[in-house]
Design a protein around this motif. Structure first.
Motif, PDB file in Angstrom:
ATOM      1  N   VAL A  24       0.837  -1.202   0.000  1.00 21.09           N
ATOM      2  CA  VAL A  24       0.000   0.000   0.000  1.00 21.09           C
ATOM      3  C   VAL A  24       0.873   1.254   0.000  1.00 21.09           C
ATOM      4  O   VAL A  24       0.601   2.238  -0.717  1.00 21.09           O
ATOM      5  N   ALA A  25       1.970   1.192   0.802  1.00 25.07           N
ATOM      6  CA  ALA A  25       2.873   2.342   0.846  1.00 25.07           C
ATOM      7  C   ALA A  25       3.556   2.554  -0.503  1.00 25.07           C
ATOM      8  O   ALA A  25       3.698   3.696  -0.971  1.00 25.07           O
ATOM      9  N   LEU A  26       3.995   1.459  -1.149  1.00 25.44           N
ATOM     10  CA  LEU A  26       4.626   1.576  -2.465  1.00 25.44           C
ATOM     11  C   LEU A  26       3.641   2.104  -3.499  1.00 25.44           C
ATOM     12  O   LEU A  26       4.006   2.847  -4.416  1.00 25.44           O
ATOM     13  N   LEU A  27       2.377   1.705  -3.350  1.00 20.46           N
ATOM     14  CA  LEU A  27       1.369   2.166  -4.290  1.00 20.46           C
ATOM     15  C   LEU A  27       1.177   3.672  -4.215  1.00 20.46           C
ATOM     16  O   LEU A  27       0.830   4.315  -5.218  1.00 20.46           O
ATOM     17  N   GLN A  28       1.413   4.225  -3.007  1.00 21.63           N
ATOM     18  CA  GLN A  28       1.295   5.673  -2.864  1.00 21.63           C
ATOM     19  C   GLN A  28       2.385   6.386  -3.642  1.00 21.63           C
ATOM     20  O   GLN A  28       2.193   7.528  -4.089  1.00 21.63           O
ATOM     21  N   LEU A  29       3.539   5.694  -3.792  1.00 22.16           N
ATOM     22  CA  LEU A  29       4.631   6.294  -4.565  1.00 22.16           C
ATOM     23  C   LEU A  29       4.394   6.126  -6.061  1.00 22.16           C
ATOM     24  O   LEU A  29       4.400   7.099  -6.810  1.00 22.16           O
ATOM     25  N   HIS A  30       4.186   4.862  -6.496  1.00 21.29           N
ATOM     26  CA  HIS A  30       3.914   4.615  -7.907  1.00 21.29           C
ATOM     27  C   HIS A  30       3.490   3.155  -8.064  1.00 21.29           C
ATOM     28  O   HIS A  30       4.047   2.261  -7.433  1.00 21.29           O
ATOM     29  N   TYR A  31       2.527   2.935  -8.933  1.00 20.61           N
ATOM     30  CA  TYR A  31       1.994   1.587  -9.101  1.00 20.61           C
ATOM     31  C   TYR A  31       3.024   0.626  -9.708  1.00 20.61           C
ATOM     32  O   TYR A  31       2.959  -0.584  -9.507  1.00 20.61           O
ATOM     33  N   LEU A  32       4.002   1.140 -10.477  1.00 26.14           N
ATOM     34  CA  LEU A  32       5.005   0.270 -11.091  1.00 26.14           C
ATOM     35  C   LEU A  32       5.876  -0.417 -10.044  1.00 26.14           C
ATOM     36  O   LEU A  32       6.394  -1.517 -10.283  1.00 26.14           O
ATOM     37  N   LEU A  33       6.059   0.224  -8.891  1.00 22.05           N
ATOM     38  CA  LEU A  33       6.829  -0.415  -7.823  1.00 22.05           C
ATOM     39  C   LEU A  33       6.119  -1.668  -7.323  1.00 22.05           C
ATOM     40  O   LEU A  33       6.756  -2.687  -7.025  1.00 22.05           O
ATOM     41  N   VAL A  34       4.797  -1.603  -7.227  1.00 14.95           N
ATOM     42  CA  VAL A  34       4.021  -2.765  -6.800  1.00 14.95           C
ATOM     43  C   VAL A  34       4.097  -3.871  -7.841  1.00 14.95           C
ATOM     44  O   VAL A  34       4.285  -5.052  -7.518  1.00 14.95           O
ATOM     45  N   VAL A  35       3.986  -3.488  -9.115  1.00 12.94           N
ATOM     46  CA  VAL A  35       4.067  -4.473 -10.189  1.00 12.94           C
ATOM     47  C   VAL A  35       5.430  -5.142 -10.208  1.00 12.94           C
ATOM     48  O   VAL A  35       5.555  -6.367 -10.370  1.00 12.94           O
ATOM     49  N   ALA A  36       6.487  -4.342 -10.029  1.00 13.42           N
ATOM     50  CA  ALA A  36       7.852  -4.877 -10.054  1.00 13.42           C
ATOM     51  C   ALA A  36       8.082  -5.882  -8.933  1.00 13.42           C
ATOM     52  O   ALA A  36       8.909  -6.796  -9.083  1.00 13.42           O
ATOM     53  N   LEU A  37       7.379  -5.741  -7.839  1.00 11.25           N
ATOM     54  CA  LEU A  37       7.556  -6.647  -6.712  1.00 11.25           C
ATOM     55  C   LEU A  37       6.639  -7.863  -6.810  1.00 11.25           C
ATOM     56  O   LEU A  37       7.038  -8.994  -6.476  1.00 11.25           O
ATOM     57  N   LEU A  38       5.419  -7.668  -7.286  1.00 12.99           N
ATOM     58  CA  LEU A  38       4.439  -8.750  -7.284  1.00 12.99           C
ATOM     59  C   LEU A  38       4.670  -9.769  -8.389  1.00 12.99           C
ATOM     60  O   LEU A  38       4.463 -10.975  -8.182  1.00 12.99           O
ATOM     61  N   VAL A  39       5.085  -9.342  -9.562  1.00 16.31           N
ATOM     62  CA  VAL A  39       5.250 -10.279 -10.685  1.00 16.31           C
ATOM     63  C   VAL A  39       6.246 -11.384 -10.354  1.00 16.31           C
ATOM     64  O   VAL A  39       5.938 -12.579 -10.540  1.00 16.31           O
ATOM     65  N   PRO A  40       7.451 -11.087  -9.847  1.00 25.02           N
ATOM     66  CA  PRO A  40       8.366 -12.186  -9.495  1.00 25.02           C
ATOM     67  C   PRO A  40       7.813 -13.084  -8.391  1.00 25.02           C
ATOM     68  O   PRO A  40       8.024 -14.307  -8.416  1.00 25.02           O
TER      69      PRO A  40
END
Length: 546
Positions: free
Chosen positions: A140-156
């Motif tokens: 949730v905190a990363l999403l506040q910065l940018h959604y690509l950070l969440v994608v970069a972490l969740l895909v792997p």
């Protein structure tokens, strides 16, 4: 079915684990906030003091302690209940399954399977709850910065889940095979250690060693195969985890270059990523623990699903004590028999080898399941009584029920009912157990398992005394080599004179018919010479006699 993990108020520990996860999430946010202010160069007058970082670190450490301790507490309380359930089940097995509880699988259930479930709770479920909560907050905190950070972490991480699922199928099969081979080896070793005299007498140490080596080699091969799959799974998880961190940092650098996040936030992001790497590494064995837990649960469910011995509801005998058998038989062991035992009967049971004498006594005692017919206890079907009632009134003395390892007193009082010191002394005197030359330490004399350190005569007299302290209404004395001892014969004579209940004696020594005037012959042939003897009852014809 297995009891739920969260039953018996164990959900309270789960709530505490969840609270710990939330606490660690808050502490992580505080730590990141403190780090951001430090990087931005906030002066000493800032409202965010340096103590904030220290407090966050202390709370994170405290949360780790709480997680570890209460996860272990949750696991041990659950294992305690599960272990008790397995042991209770082993005591409720029907007669045909008595030997099931004596195999290596039972040891695995009470040790290996319990350990696998404990490891899942402590090192799998608890970290998953705690880390999962603060990881969600982190996303949730990363999403506040940018959604690509969440994608970069969740895909792997999603790739890791898929890879663990595919490898986990092989790990499950290999774990099952490993457990089965470990059980086979334990059963073999347990049996052979109990039969060392036989192995030495027939000079078979070499053969047994070769058999053990074959089993040990197969076990080793199974362990190596499982270790290979487990290592592959761990290596894959580590690689994907590092790739996830690299993807997160690379995405952060790209966003910094594009101006979406500042340099200060990028430094905080890298610090959080390193902390995240250490925490997620704890979950790399998550699927392995879950797989081993599933194997353990499968075996436990199979055991607990076995048919249990069904008890009746009657708590006392209806009417006067009497046992009647109506066409009772055991397939391939005992032909149909019908007879009656009164409250003061003195019966001598005889028959050729293999005629079913021991089977008959064991069936009366409820230790052998009959294939047909009925056993009546006090005019009611014996199955309508509780096991406790049957064991109180009918007691078997047989090598099938050996002595226990421990003191003489422990063996004598095993199952004793409302006895006094006078009762103990009287029974000891009756069975000649007060001889200091045989039992040098009296009631504290040590007995090996099965009475291996005693003579056959002394072992039998101890078993007889143990049965008498149960104060039964019917005493079943199975055939035994000790019956050839003059001491045992004298004890049986005194017993027949003083015992108030009924006795069935299975023996062939001279004078046995004087002790028990009523005689039963287990024989399929009809001997007309025996019909004229009113003390002899041909059991195959007794049901038709009036």
């Amino acid at each position: 079915m297995l009891p739920p993990i969260l039953a018996e108020k164990r959900w309270q520990q789960l709530l505490l684990l969840a609270a710990t996860g939330i606490l660690q999430s808050v502490c992580l946010i505080l730590l990141i906030s403190w780090g951001r202010h430090v990087v931005e160069g906030i002066d000493e007058q800032s409202s965010v003091p340096w103590e904030l970082g220290v407090i966050a670190i202390i709370l994170l450490a405290a949360g780790r302690y709480i997680e570890r301790f209460y996860a272990e507490l949750l696991a041990q309380r659950y294992i305690f209940q599960l272990r008790h359930q397995v042991f209770e089940k082993s005591q409720k097995l029907p007669p045909k399954d008595f030997r099931v509880a004596d195999k290596g699988g039972t040891l695995l259930r009470l040790t290996g399977d319990m350990t696998a479930i404990r490891n899942w709770i402590v090192q799998g479920m608890a970290p998953l709850i705690v880390i999962g909560l603060w990881f969600t907050v982190s996303l949730v905190a990363l999403l506040q910065l940018h959604y690509l950070l969440v994608v970069a972490l969740l895909v792997p991480l999603l790739l890791a889940v898929a890879g663990n699922y595919l490898l986990g199928r092989y790990l499950f099969v290999q774990s099952e095979q490993l457990r089965r081979r470990r059980g086979n080896m334990i059963r073999n070793v347990t049996e052979k250690l109990r039969q060392l005299p036989l192995i030495r007498a027939y000079n078979q140490p070499g053969k047994e060693t070769r058999r053990f080596l074959r089993q040990s080699e197969r076990l080793m091969q199974s362990q190596v195969r499982r270790a290979r799959t487990s290592a592959l799974m761990r290596g894959m998880n580590e690689a994907i985890l590092l790739f996830a961190m690299l993807s997160l940092i690379s995405t952060g650098l790209h966003l910094q270059q594009q101006g979406f996040i500042s340099t200060q936030y990028m430094a905080v992001l890298m610090t959080a990523a390193l902390y995240l790497l250490g925490q997620l590494r704890r979950l790399t064995r998550l699927y392995e623990f879950w797989t081993l837990k599933k194997v353990a649960e499968k075996k436990l469910v199979q055991f607990l699903s076995r048919d249990a011995l069904r008890e009746g509801r009657r708590r006392r005998i209806a009417g006067k004590f009497k046992v009647e058998l109506q066409q009772v038989f055991c397939a391939n062991r005992l032909a149909p028999q019908s007879f009656t035992i009164n409250a003061s009967s003195r019966i001598l049971l005889r028959g050729g080898s293999g005629s079913g004498k021991s089977t008959l006594l064991s069936a009366i005692a409820g230790l052998t399941r009959i294939s047909g017919g009925r056993i009546l206890l006090g005019d009611k079907n014996i199955n309508s009584y509780r096991n406790r009632v049957i064991s109180q009134h009918i007691c078997l003395v047989s090598s099938y029920l050996p002595l226990l390892r421990g003191t003489l007193k422990k063996n004598l009082l095993y199952g004793a009912r409302k006895f006094s010191d006078e009762d103990l002394q009287a029974v000891s005197a009756l069975c000649d157990l007060d001889n200091p030359q045989e039992l040098t330490q009296g009631l504290q004399s040590r007995l090996e398992e099965g009475g291996a350190n005693l003579s056959a005569s002394l072992s039998y007299r101890i078993m007889l005394a143990r049965a008498l302290l149960r104060k039964p209404s019917l005493l079943l004395l199975d055939d035994d080599v000790a019956h050839q001892s003059a001491d045992v014969q004298q004890v049986i004579r005194r017993l027949a004179e003083t015992f108030r209940g009924a006795i069935i004696l299975c023996a062939s020594f001279n004078g046995a018919d004087e002790i028990c005037p009523q005689r039963w012959e287990l024989s399929g042939a009809f001997d007309s010479a025996l019909v004229n003897n009113t003390n002899v009852i041909m059991m195959g014809r007794y049901v038709n006699d009036k």
